[in-house]
Design an enzyme around this catalytic site. Structure first.
Site, short mmCIF file in Angstrom:
data_model
loop_
_atom_site.label_atom_id
_atom_site.label_comp_id
_atom_site.label_asym_id
_atom_site.label_seq_id
_atom_site.Cartn_x
_atom_site.Cartn_y
_atom_site.Cartn_z
N HIS A 104 0.87 -1.18 0.00
CA HIS A 104 0.00 0.00 0.00
C HIS A 104 0.90 1.22 0.00
O HIS A 104 1.71 1.42 0.91
CB HIS A 104 -0.91 0.01 1.23
N CYS A 105 0.77 2.04 -1.03
CA CYS A 105 1.64 3.21 -1.20
C CYS A 105 0.93 4.44 -0.61
O CYS A 105 -0.07 4.89 -1.16
CB CYS A 105 1.96 3.43 -2.67
N PRO A 106 1.43 5.00 0.49
CA PRO A 106 0.78 6.18 1.07
C PRO A 106 0.94 7.42 0.20
O PRO A 106 0.10 8.33 0.26
CB PRO A 106 1.49 6.34 2.42
N GLY A 152 -1.69 6.88 -2.33
CA GLY A 152 -2.99 6.76 -1.71
C GLY A 152 -3.78 5.58 -2.23
O GLY A 152 -5.01 5.59 -2.24
#
Length: 301
Positions: A93-95, A98
């Site tokens: 999950h890439c912050p 998003g």
């Protein structure tokens, strides 16, 4: 300037495609699945096995049951704790984006980070070229030329810092693509002691990522959501708890609480930091929490 503008537009386009695309969310089930061994008319077993074995390229791979989505996850699928969805070929999950990175947007994610790396290198290099041109035309030192163009100083510092992040990601994902691994699998040392059943060689691995067909989305995000009856499961903690799945102590995340595993009843009793017993998820799911129970000499509501 034309090349810089084209690269910038391409980077922003890949960013939007990566963040706005369905990464490969696996639709949830409304009730637990029926085991394959159950014949028509036969009642299903009280508990489903936690794992199932499937064969991938001649090798046996275990797939895990997801309590939240009430399904056996496909191979290489994992449940994202942030998005609260099972994602096919989950990478991470890439912050910054998003969004989860999975089967349907991994290609665009790599193109985003790699093109951002090229843009940083291009800006860094041509800022120095511009400063050298000023130095040669005005017969001054390189530092004197940089002082005359403060924008170049800011861009040199900014691009130098950014290139370590996006460049490092680009190199790391080049390695992952060449070995046909995901970030999730690599961080969990999934194939350190076993053979990777998905590795087909460097060329075939790159062809799979960049030239392989992207499957259509399994979700219709414009569809009308129908209210379902809670006959097979009960809502708890914002999700669905299924009581028909085998539980093991390692599968129960307790945080700062203490857990006691009752092998005879297959139940986990939870205790808070003050030592007071709390309802277990098994009791809440099976409806035992509707009555008073006495545990270790104490009445529990």
């Amino acid at each position: 300037m034309v090349i810089a503008i084209v690269l910038t537009v391409f980077v922003l386009t890949m960013l939007l495609v990566t963040s706005g695309r369905d990464p490969g969310i696996v639709p949830r089930n409304t009730r637990p699945p029926v085991p394959d061994t159950v014949e028509p008319g036969q009642s299903p077993p009280l508990r489903l096995p936690r794992f199932k074995e499937v064969t991938i390229n001649g090798l046996t791979v275990k797939v895990k049951y997801c309590d939240t989505c009430m399904l056996y996850r496909p191979p290489r699928c994992s449940h994202c704790s942030i998005c609260d969805n099972c994602v096919d070929r989950f990478d991470h999950h890439c912050p910054w984006v998003g969004q989860c990175i999975g089967l349907r947007n991994y290609r665009f994610y790599f193109m985003f980070v790699s093109s951002a790396t090229l843009l940083c290198i291009y800006i860094f290099a041509f800022c120095w070229v511009y400063a050298i041109k000023i130095k040669n035309s005005e017969h001054t030192s390189i530092w004197g030329a940089l002082i005359k163009t403060p924008a170049s100083i800011a861009l040199i510092i900014y691009s130098f810092i950014c290139v370590w992040f996006v460049g490092g990601l680009t190199v790391f994902h080049l390695y992952l693509i060449s070995t046909n691994q995901s970030t999730y699998e690599n961080f969990r040392y999934r194939y350190d002691r076993t053979v990777n059943p998905y590795d087909r060689g460097i060329i075939e691995n790159f062809k799979e990522v960049f030239w392989g067909s992207i499957p259509p989305s399994k979700n219709d995000f414009r569809a009308v959501v129908e209210r379902e009856s809670e006959t097979m499961h009960r809502s708890f903690g914002g999700g669905f708890v299924n009581s028909n799945v085998e539980k093991t102590p390692s599968d129960v995340e307790m945080g700062d609480m203490k857990a006691k595993w009752d092998i005879g009843s297959g139940r986990v009793d939870q205790y808070d930091q003050t030592g007071q017993p709390m309802w277990s998820s098994w009791e809440l799911a099976s409806g035992l929490g509707d009555s008073n129970q006495t545990v270790d000499g104490q009445d529990r509501q």
